[in-house]
Design a protein around this motif. Sequence first.
Motif, PDB file in Angstrom:
ATOM      1  N   TYR A  76       0.850  -1.187   0.000  1.00  0.00           N
ATOM      2  CA  TYR A  76       0.000   0.000   0.000  1.00  0.00           C
ATOM      3  C   TYR A  76       0.887   1.239   0.000  1.00  0.00           C
ATOM      4  O   TYR A  76       1.940   1.265   0.626  1.00  0.00           O
ATOM      5  CB  TYR A  76      -0.901   0.016   1.240  1.00  0.00           C
ATOM      6  CG  TYR A  76      -1.940  -1.070   1.192  1.00  0.00           C
ATOM      7  CD1 TYR A  76      -3.219  -0.799   0.751  1.00  0.00           C
ATOM      8  CD2 TYR A  76      -1.640  -2.372   1.571  1.00  0.00           C
ATOM      9  CE1 TYR A  76      -4.181  -1.793   0.686  1.00  0.00           C
ATOM     10  CE2 TYR A  76      -2.587  -3.375   1.513  1.00  0.00           C
ATOM     11  CZ  TYR A  76      -3.854  -3.072   1.065  1.00  0.00           C
ATOM     12  OH  TYR A  76      -4.794  -4.061   0.996  1.00  0.00           O
ATOM     13  N   ARG A  77       0.420   2.263  -0.709  1.00  0.00           N
ATOM     14  CA  ARG A  77       1.163   3.526  -0.782  1.00  0.00           C
ATOM     15  C   ARG A  77       0.163   4.670  -0.867  1.00  0.00           C
ATOM     16  O   ARG A  77      -0.835   4.589  -1.571  1.00  0.00           O
ATOM     17  CB  ARG A  77       2.070   3.537  -2.011  1.00  0.00           C
ATOM     18  CG  ARG A  77       2.808   4.857  -2.223  1.00  0.00           C
ATOM     19  CD  ARG A  77       3.605   4.804  -3.508  1.00  0.00           C
ATOM     20  NE  ARG A  77       4.853   4.120  -3.323  1.00  0.00           N
ATOM     21  CZ  ARG A  77       5.995   4.752  -3.038  1.00  0.00           C
ATOM     22  NH1 ARG A  77       6.014   6.047  -2.933  1.00  0.00           N
ATOM     23  NH2 ARG A  77       7.102   4.081  -2.888  1.00  0.00           N
ATOM     24  N   ARG A  78       0.487   5.738  -0.171  1.00  0.00           N
ATOM     25  CA  ARG A  78      -0.347   6.950  -0.191  1.00  0.00           C
ATOM     26  C   ARG A  78      -0.179   7.655  -1.532  1.00  0.00           C
ATOM     27  O   ARG A  78       0.927   7.776  -2.044  1.00  0.00           O
ATOM     28  CB  ARG A  78       0.095   7.860   0.950  1.00  0.00           C
ATOM     29  CG  ARG A  78      -0.618   9.163   1.019  1.00  0.00           C
ATOM     30  CD  ARG A  78      -0.203   9.901   2.255  1.00  0.00           C
ATOM     31  NE  ARG A  78       0.281  11.226   1.908  1.00  0.00           N
ATOM     32  CZ  ARG A  78       0.445  12.196   2.783  1.00  0.00           C
ATOM     33  NH1 ARG A  78       0.195  11.988   4.055  1.00  0.00           N
ATOM     34  NH2 ARG A  78       0.871  13.370   2.390  1.00  0.00           N
ATOM     35  N   ILE A  79      -1.290   8.119  -2.114  1.00  0.00           N
ATOM     36  CA  ILE A  79      -1.252   8.885  -3.355  1.00  0.00           C
ATOM     37  C   ILE A  79      -1.215  10.361  -2.976  1.00  0.00           C
ATOM     38  O   ILE A  79      -2.133  10.870  -2.329  1.00  0.00           O
ATOM     39  CB  ILE A  79      -2.486   8.587  -4.239  1.00  0.00           C
ATOM     40  CG1 ILE A  79      -2.508   7.120  -4.637  1.00  0.00           C
ATOM     41  CG2 ILE A  79      -2.499   9.488  -5.458  1.00  0.00           C
ATOM     42  CD1 ILE A  79      -3.771   6.696  -5.377  1.00  0.00           C
ATOM     43  N   GLU A  80      -0.146  11.034  -3.367  1.00  0.00           N
ATOM     44  CA  GLU A  80       0.015  12.448  -3.024  1.00  0.00           C
ATOM     45  C   GLU A  80      -0.927  13.304  -3.867  1.00  0.00           C
ATOM     46  O   GLU A  80      -0.954  13.191  -5.085  1.00  0.00           O
ATOM     47  CB  GLU A  80       1.465  12.888  -3.234  1.00  0.00           C
ATOM     48  CG  GLU A  80       2.449  12.137  -2.356  1.00  0.00           C
ATOM     49  CD  GLU A  80       2.128  12.231  -0.869  1.00  0.00           C
ATOM     50  OE1 GLU A  80       1.769  13.315  -0.381  1.00  0.00           O
ATOM     51  OE2 GLU A  80       2.235  11.198  -0.189  1.00  0.00           O
ATOM     52  N   GLN A  81      -1.680  14.154  -3.200  1.00  0.00           N
ATOM     53  CA  GLN A  81      -2.630  15.044  -3.858  1.00  0.00           C
ATOM     54  C   GLN A  81      -3.042  16.141  -2.885  1.00  0.00           C
ATOM     55  O   GLN A  81      -2.756  16.048  -1.699  1.00  0.00           O
ATOM     56  CB  GLN A  81      -3.842  14.270  -4.353  1.00  0.00           C
ATOM     57  CG  GLN A  81      -4.526  13.445  -3.273  1.00  0.00           C
ATOM     58  CD  GLN A  81      -5.495  12.459  -3.861  1.00  0.00           C
ATOM     59  OE1 GLN A  81      -6.403  12.867  -4.566  1.00  0.00           O
ATOM     60  NE2 GLN A  81      -5.325  11.191  -3.580  1.00  0.00           N
ATOM     61  N   LYS A  82      -3.700  17.150  -3.402  1.00  0.00           N
ATOM     62  CA  LYS A  82      -4.133  18.267  -2.570  1.00  0.00           C
ATOM     63  C   LYS A  82      -5.518  17.969  -2.015  1.00  0.00           C
ATOM     64  O   LYS A  82      -6.457  17.750  -2.777  1.00  0.00           O
ATOM     65  CB  LYS A  82      -4.154  19.555  -3.390  1.00  0.00           C
ATOM     66  CG  LYS A  82      -4.517  20.769  -2.578  1.00  0.00           C
ATOM     67  CD  LYS A  82      -4.490  22.017  -3.424  1.00  0.00           C
ATOM     68  CE  LYS A  82      -4.893  23.216  -2.582  1.00  0.00           C
ATOM     69  NZ  LYS A  82      -4.933  24.433  -3.384  1.00  0.00           N
ATOM     70  N   PRO A  83      -5.664  17.992  -0.688  1.00  0.00           N
ATOM     71  CA  PRO A  83      -6.987  17.759  -0.104  1.00  0.00           C
ATOM     72  C   PRO A  83      -7.931  18.923  -0.369  1.00  0.00           C
ATOM     73  O   PRO A  83      -7.490  20.059  -0.540  1.00  0.00           O
ATOM     74  CB  PRO A  83      -6.699  17.649   1.401  1.00  0.00           C
ATOM     75  CG  PRO A  83      -5.233  17.500   1.533  1.00  0.00           C
ATOM     76  CD  PRO A  83      -4.619  18.100   0.320  1.00  0.00           C
ATOM     77  N   PRO A  84      -9.240  18.663  -0.369  1.00  0.00           N
ATOM     78  CA  PRO A  84     -10.211  19.752  -0.531  1.00  0.00           C
ATOM     79  C   PRO A  84     -10.191  20.660   0.703  1.00  0.00           C
ATOM     80  O   PRO A  84      -9.679  20.273   1.761  1.00  0.00           O
ATOM     81  CB  PRO A  84     -11.548  19.018  -0.672  1.00  0.00           C
ATOM     82  CG  PRO A  84     -11.321  17.659  -0.114  1.00  0.00           C
ATOM     83  CD  PRO A  84      -9.876  17.351  -0.274  1.00  0.00           C
ATOM     84  N   PRO A  85     -10.756  21.865   0.599  1.00  0.00           N
ATOM     85  CA  PRO A  85     -10.696  22.833   1.710  1.00  0.00           C
ATOM     86  C   PRO A  85     -11.244  22.309   3.040  1.00  0.00           C
ATOM     87  O   PRO A  85     -10.660  22.562   4.085  1.00  0.00           O
ATOM     88  CB  PRO A  85     -11.542  24.009   1.210  1.00  0.00           C
ATOM     89  CG  PRO A  85     -11.575  23.872  -0.258  1.00  0.00           C
ATOM     90  CD  PRO A  85     -11.428  22.424  -0.574  1.00  0.00           C
ATOM     91  N   GLU A  86     -12.373  21.579   2.995  1.00  0.00           N
ATOM     92  CA  GLU A  86     -12.923  21.045   4.247  1.00  0.00           C
ATOM     93  C   GLU A  86     -11.965  20.049   4.889  1.00  0.00           C
ATOM     94  O   GLU A  86     -11.817  20.018   6.108  1.00  0.00           O
ATOM     95  CB  GLU A  86     -14.285  20.364   4.016  1.00  0.00           C
ATOM     96  CG  GLU A  86     -15.433  21.319   3.871  1.00  0.00           C
ATOM     97  CD  GLU A  86     -15.655  21.728   2.433  1.00  0.00           C
ATOM     98  OE1 GLU A  86     -15.027  21.149   1.531  1.00  0.00           O
ATOM     99  OE2 GLU A  86     -16.461  22.655   2.214  1.00  0.00           O
ATOM    100  N   ALA A  87     -11.310  19.232   4.081  1.00  0.00           N
ATOM    101  CA  ALA A  87     -10.373  18.259   4.614  1.00  0.00           C
ATOM    102  C   ALA A  87      -9.174  18.954   5.249  1.00  0.00           C
ATOM    103  O   ALA A  87      -8.719  18.563   6.327  1.00  0.00           O
ATOM    104  CB  ALA A  87      -9.912  17.306   3.511  1.00  0.00           C
ATOM    105  N   VAL A  88      -8.674  19.998   4.611  1.00  0.00           N
ATOM    106  CA  VAL A  88      -7.545  20.750   5.171  1.00  0.00           C
ATOM    107  C   VAL A  88      -7.943  21.349   6.514  1.00  0.00           C
ATOM    108  O   VAL A  88      -7.201  21.267   7.498  1.00  0.00           O
ATOM    109  CB  VAL A  88      -7.076  21.850   4.190  1.00  0.00           C
ATOM    110  CG1 VAL A  88      -6.059  22.768   4.840  1.00  0.00           C
ATOM    111  CG2 VAL A  88      -6.503  21.228   2.926  1.00  0.00           C
TER     112      VAL A  88
END
Length: 181
Positions: free
Chosen positions: A157-169
Amino acid sequence: MTRTIFPYAAPDVSTLARALGRELEAQDRKLGHVQLLNLLTRAAGFRNFQHFRAQFDAADELQRQPEPEPVADLQKVARVARYFDGAGGLTRWPKKASHRVLCLWVLWSRVPAGQEMSEKPFNEWLAAHHGFGDHALLRRELCDHGLMTRTRDGRVYRRIEQKPPPEAVALIRALAPRRAA
């Protein structure tokens, strides 16, 4: 002096050809550079070359302006934060899909970046970050929502790097003090 390039396009080549033909027939002398520019742009539906250039510059300026950052729904963030205990662990799985996704983003943010984990250590890691005893559900949801990737056989398993949406941040930031305590 830099030269600006203006892409030229006509919606209908047949209409363009007819308009150019009429304009050229009306001329009694050889046209200069500026007259040819005006002729071409009028045939494409503009008043003159300056009108064509102004339209292009305005469209270019609009494309250069950054889009405003979306604003987080802080009421939703506060509601979803209730699914986490004082230590920042996920206590229960939300019924609402939009709340589940935000919870997954929090878990995603805690997965070590750029590190591969085999299934057993990843299950142990998930078990340490939630309190309702269903690490398989969380593992599957993280992969299904495109936050994690796994090999075909499910071993790595590996984390996919991406920008979270504003609510998640906003939720990740709101829960950060709980993890530090």
